[in-house]
Scaffold this active site. Structure first.
Site, short mmCIF file in Angstrom:
data_model
loop_
_atom_site.label_atom_id
_atom_site.label_comp_id
_atom_site.label_asym_id
_atom_site.label_seq_id
_atom_site.Cartn_x
_atom_site.Cartn_y
_atom_site.Cartn_z
N GLY A 21 0.81 -1.20 0.00
CA GLY A 21 0.00 0.00 0.00
C GLY A 21 0.85 1.25 0.00
N GLN A 30 2.99 10.13 1.14
CA GLN A 30 4.30 9.48 1.09
C GLN A 30 5.08 9.85 -0.15
OE1 GLN A 30 2.58 5.35 2.07
NE2 GLN A 30 4.62 5.32 2.96
N CYS A 50 7.42 0.30 6.60
CA CYS A 50 6.86 1.44 5.89
C CYS A 50 7.90 2.05 4.97
CB CYS A 50 6.38 2.48 6.90
SG CYS A 50 5.60 3.92 6.16
N LEU A 51 7.47 2.35 3.75
CA LEU A 51 8.33 3.01 2.77
C LEU A 51 8.90 4.33 3.32
CD1 LEU A 51 9.35 3.42 -0.18
CD2 LEU A 51 7.09 4.25 -0.75
N HIS A 65 -2.98 1.07 8.64
CA HIS A 65 -1.64 1.63 8.45
C HIS A 65 -1.65 2.68 7.34
CE1 HIS A 65 2.93 1.21 7.98
NE2 HIS A 65 2.55 1.94 6.95
N GLU A 66 -2.24 2.32 6.19
CA GLU A 66 -2.23 3.24 5.05
C GLU A 66 -3.02 4.51 5.34
OE1 GLU A 66 -0.21 3.10 2.73
OE2 GLU A 66 0.39 1.09 3.34
N HIS A 119 -1.64 7.42 7.39
CA HIS A 119 -0.80 8.40 6.68
C HIS A 119 -1.59 9.65 6.31
CE1 HIS A 119 3.01 6.31 6.23
NE2 HIS A 119 2.42 5.23 5.76
ZN ZN Z 1 3.45 3.44 5.68
#
Ligand code: ZN
Length: 176
Positions: free
Chosen positions: A41, A46, A95-96, A137-138, A141
Site C-alpha cells: 500500500g 508518502q 513502511c516506505l 496503516h495506510e 498516513h
Molecule cells: Zn506506511
C-alpha cells in the site's frame, strides 16, 4: 520520516479534482512507486501530496502468515474507517517512509471502510485480520500518523536485518 508533510492532516479530494489529469497522473505515480518498492500500500503524502488518497494491492497465495486472498489494485479516495470490533492483534509493520525498520503494532482486526473509488462511486468494504491492519496503516498516513507512533513497546522496534535474523521465523509481517 521527518518530512513535515508526513505529519500533516491531508485534505480531501474534491469530486471535480477526481477526474482531473493531475489526480490521474498522481495515481499512476503512486502505482509505479508501490510496485518498485514491492509493498502492499501507499498513501499520497508518502510521495509528497497532502491529499486523502491511497492505493492498496495485495498478491494472494501462501505466505508465512497463512493463505492470503488477492486484493487487486484499488484506489481509495477520502476513505473513512469505522472499527466494528475493538479487539486487537499485532503484526510486524514496515513502511516506505520509515525505511530499514520494523515494529510490532497492535490494531483492531475488524473494520469497515467507506470510500470513493477512482470513478467517483461510493463504496464500502468490511475487512478482518491482516487486511484490517494494512488499511489502518495506510489511512493513518492521511492523518499524519506513522506506525512508530502506535508502538506499545519501543523494544519491539527493530532493524530489518535483525528482524530477519532473530524474529522473522516466528513472526507475522506487514510490508508497506
Ligand atoms: Zn506506511
Amino acid at each position: 520520516m521527518g518530512h513535515p508533510l508526513l505529519r500533516e492532516l491531508a485534505r480531501p479530494v474534491s469530486p471535480d479534482e477526481l477526474g482531473s489529469a493531475a489526480i490521474s497522473h498522481l495515481i499512476d505515480d503512486m502505482v509505479d512507486t508501490l510496485r518498485d518498492y514491492g509493498g502492499v500500500g501507499l498513501a499520497a503524502p508518502q510521495i509528497g501530496e497532502s491529499l486523502r488518497l491511497a492505493i492498496i494491492e495485495i498478491d494472494g497465495g501462501p505466505t508465512r502468515y497463512g493463505e492470503l486472498e488477492s486484493l487487486p489494485l484499488t484506489v481509495f479516495v477520502n476513505p473513512v474507517i469505522e472499527v466494528l470490533n475493538p479487539a486487537t492483534a499485532g503484526y510486524w509493520e514496515g513502511c516506505l517512509s520509515v525505511p530499514g525498520l520494523r515494529g510490532y503494532v497492535e490494531r483492531p482486526q475488524h473494520v469497515r471502510i467507506d470510500y470513493t473509488d477512482r470513478e467517483g462511486q461510493h463504496k464500502s468494504l468490511e475487512l478482518r485480520g491482516f487486511y484490517a491492519t494494512v488499511f489502518q496503516h495506510e489511512f493513518d498516513h492521511l492523518d499524519g500518523v506513522l506506525y512508530v507512533d502506535r508502538l506499545n513497546d519501543t523494544r519491539q522496534l527493530t532493524f530489518e536485518r535483525e528482524f530477519e535474523r532473530y524474529l522473522a521465523p516466528s513472526a507475522d509481517l506487514v510490508v508497506d
